[in-house]
Design a protein around this motif. Structure first.
Motif, short mmCIF file in Angstrom:
data_model
loop_
_atom_site.label_atom_id
_atom_site.label_comp_id
_atom_site.label_asym_id
_atom_site.label_seq_id
_atom_site.Cartn_x
_atom_site.Cartn_y
_atom_site.Cartn_z
N ARG A 273 -53.85 27.28 37.49
CA ARG A 273 -53.57 27.70 36.11
C ARG A 273 -53.53 26.50 35.17
O ARG A 273 -53.75 26.63 33.97
N LEU A 274 -53.23 25.32 35.69
CA LEU A 274 -53.01 24.13 34.87
C LEU A 274 -54.35 23.47 34.54
O LEU A 274 -54.94 22.79 35.38
N THR A 275 -54.80 23.65 33.32
CA THR A 275 -56.06 23.05 32.89
C THR A 275 -55.84 21.80 32.03
O THR A 275 -56.79 21.12 31.67
N PHE A 276 -54.58 21.51 31.67
CA PHE A 276 -54.23 20.32 30.92
C PHE A 276 -53.19 19.53 31.72
O PHE A 276 -52.58 20.06 32.66
N PRO A 277 -52.96 18.25 31.39
CA PRO A 277 -51.91 17.50 32.09
C PRO A 277 -50.58 18.24 32.03
O PRO A 277 -50.15 18.64 30.94
N PRO A 278 -49.95 18.48 33.16
CA PRO A 278 -48.75 19.33 33.16
C PRO A 278 -47.58 18.68 32.44
O PRO A 278 -47.38 17.46 32.47
N HIS A 279 -46.80 19.53 31.81
CA HIS A 279 -45.56 19.11 31.15
C HIS A 279 -44.40 19.50 32.06
O HIS A 279 -44.14 20.69 32.27
N GLY A 280 -43.72 18.52 32.60
CA GLY A 280 -42.61 18.78 33.49
C GLY A 280 -43.04 18.94 34.94
O GLY A 280 -44.24 19.03 35.24
N PRO A 281 -42.10 18.97 35.85
CA PRO A 281 -42.41 19.14 37.27
C PRO A 281 -43.17 20.45 37.51
O PRO A 281 -42.87 21.47 36.89
N VAL A 282 -44.13 20.38 38.40
CA VAL A 282 -45.01 21.53 38.64
C VAL A 282 -44.47 22.38 39.78
O VAL A 282 -44.18 21.87 40.87
N PHE B 94 -47.43 26.73 23.91
CA PHE B 94 -46.84 25.40 24.08
C PHE B 94 -47.35 24.50 22.96
O PHE B 94 -48.56 24.45 22.69
N LEU B 95 -46.43 23.81 22.29
CA LEU B 95 -46.76 22.91 21.20
C LEU B 95 -46.61 21.47 21.68
O LEU B 95 -45.59 21.10 22.27
N ASP B 96 -47.61 20.63 21.38
CA ASP B 96 -47.63 19.26 21.88
C ASP B 96 -48.26 18.35 20.83
O ASP B 96 -49.38 18.61 20.38
N GLU B 97 -47.55 17.31 20.44
CA GLU B 97 -48.07 16.38 19.43
C GLU B 97 -49.10 15.41 20.00
O GLU B 97 -49.79 14.70 19.24
N ARG B 98 -49.27 15.37 21.31
CA ARG B 98 -50.22 14.45 21.95
C ARG B 98 -51.62 15.07 21.92
O ARG B 98 -52.14 15.57 22.91
N LEU B 99 -52.24 14.99 20.75
CA LEU B 99 -53.50 15.71 20.50
C LEU B 99 -54.61 15.29 21.45
O LEU B 99 -55.51 16.10 21.74
N HIS B 100 -54.60 14.06 21.91
CA HIS B 100 -55.69 13.57 22.75
C HIS B 100 -55.79 14.33 24.08
O HIS B 100 -56.82 14.24 24.75
N ARG B 101 -54.76 15.07 24.43
CA ARG B 101 -54.79 15.81 25.70
C ARG B 101 -55.52 17.14 25.60
O ARG B 101 -55.78 17.77 26.63
N TYR B 102 -55.85 17.56 24.38
CA TYR B 102 -56.33 18.93 24.19
C TYR B 102 -57.59 18.94 23.33
O TYR B 102 -57.80 18.05 22.49
N PRO B 103 -58.44 19.95 23.50
CA PRO B 103 -59.67 20.02 22.71
C PRO B 103 -59.38 20.26 21.23
O PRO B 103 -58.34 20.82 20.87
N PRO B 104 -60.31 19.87 20.36
CA PRO B 104 -60.06 19.95 18.90
C PRO B 104 -59.72 21.34 18.39
O PRO B 104 -58.94 21.46 17.44
N HIS B 105 -60.29 22.38 19.00
CA HIS B 105 -60.04 23.72 18.45
C HIS B 105 -58.58 24.15 18.61
O HIS B 105 -58.15 25.13 18.00
N THR B 106 -57.79 23.43 19.43
CA THR B 106 -56.38 23.77 19.60
C THR B 106 -55.49 23.02 18.60
O THR B 106 -54.30 23.27 18.54
N HIS B 107 -56.06 22.10 17.84
CA HIS B 107 -55.27 21.25 16.95
C HIS B 107 -54.88 22.00 15.68
O HIS B 107 -55.68 22.74 15.10
N GLY B 108 -53.67 21.78 15.24
CA GLY B 108 -53.17 22.39 14.01
C GLY B 108 -51.95 21.65 13.54
O GLY B 108 -51.75 20.47 13.86
N GLY B 109 -51.10 22.31 12.77
CA GLY B 109 -49.91 21.65 12.29
C GLY B 109 -49.11 22.54 11.36
O GLY B 109 -49.48 23.68 11.09
N ASN B 110 -48.03 21.98 10.85
CA ASN B 110 -47.14 22.73 9.96
C ASN B 110 -47.00 22.08 8.59
O ASN B 110 -46.09 22.41 7.84
N GLY B 111 -47.90 21.15 8.27
CA GLY B 111 -47.80 20.43 7.01
C GLY B 111 -47.00 19.15 7.11
O GLY B 111 -47.11 18.28 6.26
#
Length: 724
Positions: free
Chosen positions: A422-431, A264-281
């Motif tokens: 299973r949901l360790t981050f704020p869920p995206h969409g209805p659960v 899952f790709l998410d631009e809201r970086l504040h929701r996730y730990p730094p080691h998950t952060h990346g990008g495409n340039g």
């Protein structure tokens, strides 16, 4: 259409990180146990993914190949009537003289493939290169594996060389055996995203087909990735045209599907730990496991099979289905994958097989093979034993192969990938989340250390359970026990009641009531109702071995020296006499994060207060971390293990050495521990004995247990401080 087949395979990766090679076949022992072929055949599988790897067989070239290992095993497979699907390169870089960015890699694979085909002309199924796109990504885009490149042009070079190797290898093989089939495997994931990253997700979802599209001859000017391949990845027309003009389509597409294959790709970086952060340039985003954030859950193997069928219309198989998890979750994943394959077949997809993988487990995949920490995930067998020990997965695989309905009670519940935890981050969409389901596990001694630890473990594993205290159930009252079993219909009972404080127990009148009659009554009732029983004993059933430091094994004769040990031994004998299929677990000295009275907690408390700790330097003891014990016994219970088991961490130490280890892991001064003779300590009961096992070693290392104990204790201390 024929019935769905079961295939089986062992994890054979020879990975290279820097100058260090990690060989899964050596770690699992498959490289030295010829009888493992008999084990694989006993599953009832129609085919085996057989590793005949280039770097193991012919590291100095085909003319110097050593065929003895393969000769023996392929002959034995033939004797069992099992088809080998021969793999030549599996997540590897080839021998030391080459690698994935070496233009000579493909020619090397071609020469080796020709030698294999000439040696074994009867073999008619091949996977020359396993998961070429996945291997290229991990080796040349993410830099995890050798040669550790991290750019898209290197990604293309690595993929190109593997795809050329596949085509050239099949050309040579078919010169020897024109009927040879290409079984091409790939890890087929799926990328979900927020609306803002829909284009990036679409690009990655198209790229995941690239290795297969190349073989099919589909990559030309009309392909969605043509411009990207040419402009960004540096592919030339001269490199791409041969694939389009001379296709080498697979005879069967093998999909390797894992829970973590969906992202899952998410631009809201504040929701996730730094080691998950990346990008495409162009955009920054987090890349996380979809199962941890997607409210609706993941598509899983069923969705991937339907996609592959719609795209190619070729015969399909699930060629890897593994889950590094607790036993019931492994069972649920394999069973769900089988059901998904059956459903896809009913809808018209030509699904031929599901592969029970990895039969002997896998090592170090929690770090993507980038470090050696001793991490192991068991499979159909657990190799942490004198001989590979069958697990419940083997029974399920045999049922599937034979067309029998699986009957294990834990299959009644949903896997963790369907449950809310299973949901360790704020869920995206209805659960959407399924609650635990199925027959319960009954736990006696709910208020004790064992009972609480087991309840926590069951909660985390989605195992329905009923915890009963002595007020709810008197284990020594046969009428109460029988009524409880009939009312709740448990599939197993865990007897966690009893006294565990050995010194206090020496003159405790509860011992005869709780430690002897109770387990025997439970055993009689469980035998009557055909319910599994797990009960606990301890190292106190043994006496000290003067002059030697050898630990006691399960087959050693007991010789208790105190009241608690004598009561435990009497309980063991009574249980097994009434229910020979009971599981009796002897533990070492217990320590856990929720018990302030155990020795580790005492050492930490005293040293933090600035007081010295006196501990025996002349008595060797085995330790058992209670959370590890809880998970290990549940696995053994689900596996259907019976009889006496010793569960303690492998490193037996003196009490003084253990106290110093506690000090170090707690950040305290180990010099605050004073080693003394046991005779000088005010202990009314004899000290425990060291334990070892001749049946298996399912517990992790003592050092690992201590690190986790310290972290959990610190978390509890912070929670208490915050509450105050």
């Amino acid at each position: 259409m024929e019935n769905l087949e079961l295939w089986v395979g062992v994890e054979p990766t020879v990975s290279r990180v820097g100058d260090e090679t990690l060989d899964q076949l050596a770690l699992s022992g498959f490289d030295r146990r010829l009888e493992d072929i008999d084990r694989l055949a006993s599953v009832g599988a129609r085919a085996v993914r057989f590793p005949l790897l280039w770097e193991r067989t012919a590291p100095d070239g085909p003319e110097h190949a050593d065929w003895r290992w393969a000769d023996e095993r392929l002959a034995r497979l033939a004797g069992h009537g099992v088809t080998p699907i021969v793999g030549l390169v599996h997540h590897g870089s080839g021998p030391r003289g080459t690698h994935l960015l070496d233009p000579a890699f493909a020619e090397g694979v071609r020469a080796y493939a020709r030698a294999v085909a000439e040696r074994y002309p009867h073999v008619d199924a091949y996977t020359p290169v396993n998961e070429p796109l996945t291997t290229a990504r991990f080796s040349a885009l993410y830099g995890h594996w050798y040669p550790h490149a991290r750019d898209e042009r290197s990604l293309w070079r690595a993929l190109l060389h593997q795809m050329r190797a596949t085509v050239l290898a099949m050309g040579e093989i078919r010169k020897v055996n024109p009927a040879a089939r290409l079984i091409q495997t790939e890890d087929l994931g799926f990328v979900h995203s927020t609306p803002a990253l829909r284009d990036q997700a679409g690009f990655e979802n198209e790229r995941r087909w690239l290795s297969l599209d190349l073989l099919m001859g589909r990559v030309d000017e009309h392909h969605p990735l043509w411009d990207h391949l040419r402009r960004v990845m540096g592919a030339t027309e001269a490199e791409l045209r041969p694939f389009a003009e001379h296709p080498c389509p697979p005879d069967l597409v093998g999909l390797n599907v894992y829970v973590t294959s969906e992202r899952f790709l998410d631009e809201r970086l504040h929701r996730y730990p730094p080691h998950t952060h990346g990008g495409n340039g162009r955009a920054r985003y987090a890349d996380v496991e979809a199962v941890r954030v997607l409210g609706e859950g993941i598509g899983g193997p069923g969705a991937r099979l339907r996609e592959a069928h719609d795209r190619y219309g070729l015969p399909l198989a699930i060629t890897e289905v593994h889950l590094g998890c607790t036993r019931e979750e492994q069972l649920r994943w394999l069973h769900e994958t089988w059901q998904a394959a059956q459903d896809a077949r009913r809808e018209g997809a030509d699904v031929r097989a599901v592969t029970a993988w990895a039969a002997l487990g896998a090592f170090e995949w929690n770090s993507l093979l980038t470090r050696r920490s001793g991490h192991y995930e068991s499979g159909l067998w657990d190799v942490r034993a004198p001989e590979p020990r069958p697990t419940a997965l083997l029974g399920l695989a045999r049922d599937l192969a034979a067309g029998r309905p699986p009957a294990h009670p834990v299959l009644g519940g949903p896997g963790w990938w369907h449950r809310a935890e299973r949901l360790t981050f704020p869920p995206h969409g209805p659960v959407h989340a399924d609650p635990p389901a199925g027959r319960p596990l009954l736990i006696t001694g709910a208020t004790g250390m064992f009972g609480q630890a087991l309840a926590r473990a069951c909660e985390g594993r989605g195992l329905p359970h009923l915890s009963l205290s002595c007020r709810d159930l008197d284990p020594a009252d046969s009428a109460s026990v029988e009524r409880t079993l009939k009312d709740h219909h448990p599939w197993a009972v865990v007897d966690a009641a009893g006294v565990v404080r050995m010194d206090a127990a020496e003159h405790d009148p509860r011992i005869p009531h709780e430690n002897v009659p109770g387990p025997q009554v439970l055993a009689r009732a469980c035998a009557k109702e055909d319910v599994r029983l797990l009960t606990f004993s301890s190292d106190l059933v043994f006496g000290a071995r003067e002059g030697v430091r050898l630990p006691f094994l399960e087959s050693d004769a007991p010789g208790p020296l105190n009241a608690s040990g004598r009561a435990r031994l009497a309980a063991e004998e009574g249980v097994l006499a009434r229910l020979p299929g009971a599981l009796v677990v002897r533990t070492g000295a217990l320590f856990g994060p929720w018990d302030p009275q155990n020795f580790a907690a005492h050492v930490r408390r005293e040293l933090q207060a600035g007081r010295r700790v006196r501990a025996a330097r002349d008595r060797v003891v085995s330790l058992t971390f209670v959370p590890d014990l809880a998970h290990a016994v549940l696995d053994l219970l689900i596996d259907g293990e019976t009889g006496i088991w010793h569960l303690a961490h492998a490193a037996a130490v003196t009490w003084a050495d253990f106290a110093r280890q506690v000090a170090r892991v707690s950040g305290l001064d180990p010099d605050g521990v004073e080693g003394v003779d046991a005779a000088t300590l005010p202990l009314p009961a004899s000290l425990p004995s060291a334990l070892a096992s001749e049946r298996g070693w399912p517990l992790p290392s003592l050092s690992s247990a201590l690190e986790r104990w310290s972290a959990q204790v610190e978390n509890l201390e912070r929670e208490l401080t915050a509450a105050d």
